[in-house]
Design a protein around this motif. Sequence first.
Motif, PDB file in Angstrom:
ATOM      1  N   GLY A  89      14.062  -0.129  -6.546  1.00 11.13           N
ATOM      2  CA  GLY A  89      14.789   0.352  -5.364  1.00 11.13           C
ATOM      3  C   GLY A  89      16.223   0.747  -5.660  1.00 11.13           C
ATOM      4  O   GLY A  89      16.841   1.490  -4.897  1.00 11.13           O
ATOM      5  N   HIS A  90      16.737   0.234  -6.753  1.00  5.96           N
ATOM      6  CA  HIS A  90      18.124   0.569  -7.106  1.00  5.96           C
ATOM      7  C   HIS A  90      18.207   1.449  -8.341  1.00  5.96           C
ATOM      8  O   HIS A  90      19.248   1.510  -8.992  1.00  5.96           O
ATOM      9  CB  HIS A  90      18.954  -0.709  -7.246  1.00  5.96           C
ATOM     10  N   THR A  91      17.106   2.131  -8.661  1.00  4.74           N
ATOM     11  CA  THR A  91      17.197   3.184  -9.670  1.00  4.74           C
ATOM     12  C   THR A  91      17.724   4.441  -8.988  1.00  4.74           C
ATOM     13  O   THR A  91      17.540   4.632  -7.788  1.00  4.74           O
ATOM     14  CB  THR A  91      15.829   3.479 -10.318  1.00  4.74           C
ATOM     15  N   THR A 118      25.512   6.156  -0.251  1.00  2.00           N
ATOM     16  CA  THR A 118      26.026   4.854  -0.681  1.00  2.00           C
ATOM     17  C   THR A 118      24.993   3.765  -0.389  1.00  2.00           C
ATOM     18  O   THR A 118      24.399   3.743   0.689  1.00  2.00           O
ATOM     19  CB  THR A 118      27.329   4.533   0.069  1.00  2.00           C
ATOM     20  N   CYS A 119      24.811   2.887  -1.356  1.00  4.88           N
ATOM     21  CA  CYS A 119      23.816   1.810  -1.234  1.00  4.88           C
ATOM     22  C   CYS A 119      24.517   0.469  -1.022  1.00  4.88           C
ATOM     23  O   CYS A 119      25.671   0.289  -1.424  1.00  4.88           O
ATOM     24  CB  CYS A 119      22.962   1.772  -2.493  1.00  4.88           C
ATOM     25  N   GLY A 120      23.798  -0.483  -0.450  1.00  5.64           N
ATOM     26  CA  GLY A 120      24.329  -1.829  -0.245  1.00  5.64           C
ATOM     27  C   GLY A 120      24.683  -2.536  -1.542  1.00  5.64           C
ATOM     28  O   GLY A 120      25.447  -3.504  -1.548  1.00  5.64           O
ATOM     29  N   CYS A 121      24.146  -2.072  -2.664  1.00  2.00           N
ATOM     30  CA  CYS A 121      24.427  -2.704  -3.959  1.00  2.00           C
ATOM     31  C   CYS A 121      25.759  -2.247  -4.525  1.00  2.00           C
ATOM     32  O   CYS A 121      26.198  -2.742  -5.559  1.00  2.00           O
ATOM     33  CB  CYS A 121      23.311  -2.419  -4.958  1.00  2.00           C
ATOM     34  N   GLY A 122      26.410  -1.285  -3.862  1.00  2.00           N
ATOM     35  CA  GLY A 122      27.722  -0.844  -4.314  1.00  2.00           C
ATOM     36  C   GLY A 122      27.705   0.465  -5.088  1.00  2.00           C
ATOM     37  O   GLY A 122      28.749   1.027  -5.393  1.00  2.00           O
ATOM     38  N   GLY A 148      23.251   6.692  -4.383  1.00  2.00           N
ATOM     39  CA  GLY A 148      22.053   7.429  -4.743  1.00  2.00           C
ATOM     40  C   GLY A 148      20.846   6.586  -5.099  1.00  2.00           C
ATOM     41  O   GLY A 148      19.878   7.090  -5.675  1.00  2.00           O
ATOM     42  N   CYS A 149      20.852   5.313  -4.746  1.00  2.00           N
ATOM     43  CA  CYS A 149      19.693   4.474  -5.064  1.00  2.00           C
ATOM     44  C   CYS A 149      18.457   4.921  -4.273  1.00  2.00           C
ATOM     45  O   CYS A 149      18.562   5.343  -3.121  1.00  2.00           O
ATOM     46  CB  CYS A 149      19.981   3.011  -4.749  1.00  2.00           C
ATOM     47  N   LEU A 150      17.294   4.767  -4.902  1.00  2.00           N
ATOM     48  CA  LEU A 150      16.020   5.156  -4.272  1.00  2.00           C
ATOM     49  C   LEU A 150      15.878   4.565  -2.870  1.00  2.00           C
ATOM     50  O   LEU A 150      15.403   5.218  -1.947  1.00  2.00           O
ATOM     51  CB  LEU A 150      14.864   4.689  -5.166  1.00  2.00           C
TER      52      LEU A 150
HETATM   53 ZN    ZN Z   1      21.420   0.227  -4.732  1.00  2.00          ZN
END
Ligand code: ZN
Length: 318
Positions: free
Chosen positions: A157-159, A168-172, A175-177
């Motif tokens: 999910g974070h590739t 922007t993703c919650g992981c910081g 463009g994360c999947l």
């Molecule tokens: Zn992410």
Amino acid sequence: MSLTIGVDIGGTKVGGGLVDENGQVLATARRPTPADDTPGVIQAVKEVVEDLREGRDIEAVGIGAAGWISSDRSTVMLAPNLSWKDEPLRDKVSEAVGLPVVVENDANVAIWGEHKYGAAKGVRSSVLYTVGTGIGGGIVVKDNLLRGTNGVAAEIGHTRSVMPDGRTCGCGRTGCLEQYASGRALTQAARDGAKADPDQAQILLKLAGGDPEAITGRQVTESAKQGDEVALAAFDFIGYYLGNSAADMVQLIDPGVIIIAGGVIDAGDLLLDPIRKHYTEALSSRATLPVAEVKAATLGSKAGVIGAADLARHRTGL
Ligand SMILES: [Zn+2]
């Protein structure tokens, strides 16, 4: 009979199952997840285990939790949904219930359940996507969970290969999947589509009371079933990213099967058809090579509990 207990710690509930050596769930129990209350979560796990135990001889407890689990399966290094950081979950639960405990990532226990008893049974290498609020990933290679050096492999999910520098993703990162292919992305695509082209979203907008911002994931599925063009386009949108990501997994892992799990797979072929279409297109140049079939998970919401219980049973040597 060899009995273990699998427990799935989710954002809203702690669900457990008493599981035999054939992967059969003999009994279930659940408690609400007390948000931001770690001792409360341990207590909920303890109560679920005690409910299921009822004087029986239990070998061990396996726990699946959303987050990064340390390579020795003892500590939740980071679990944003539970506000956990470096939480020694294994030892705390083991002390509370008096049994050996194994902790594993929630998508990893799900693919392990599917690998042993579900859609990937008999297949030595497989990839699983859980398409829910976010996207979880699990990979089995030659009958072993791919856990990586630090225990945090298979975070598909974070590739970012399908859209680097995107949302922007919650992981910081960006463009994360997960930002393009999750249940949340499906709903967002439908809302955007309904705003841009309300004429093509009449069924969807009727279900949502006329307000595009009120559209829910369930309504997207329901209206897609009835032929709503915007809802179908929303499934095609996430299917594009999932299909292309799955094609990357073929290049990387060469799995025997790719499994789609999580809440959104309740939509069945509405989700599988666009994934398969874009997956096939992405791999068209490999026409003469065999590629993995994309299939729905078969254990449903029980996969995590069954997988966690099985990992607990075979905890030695892992
Ligand atoms: Zn992410």
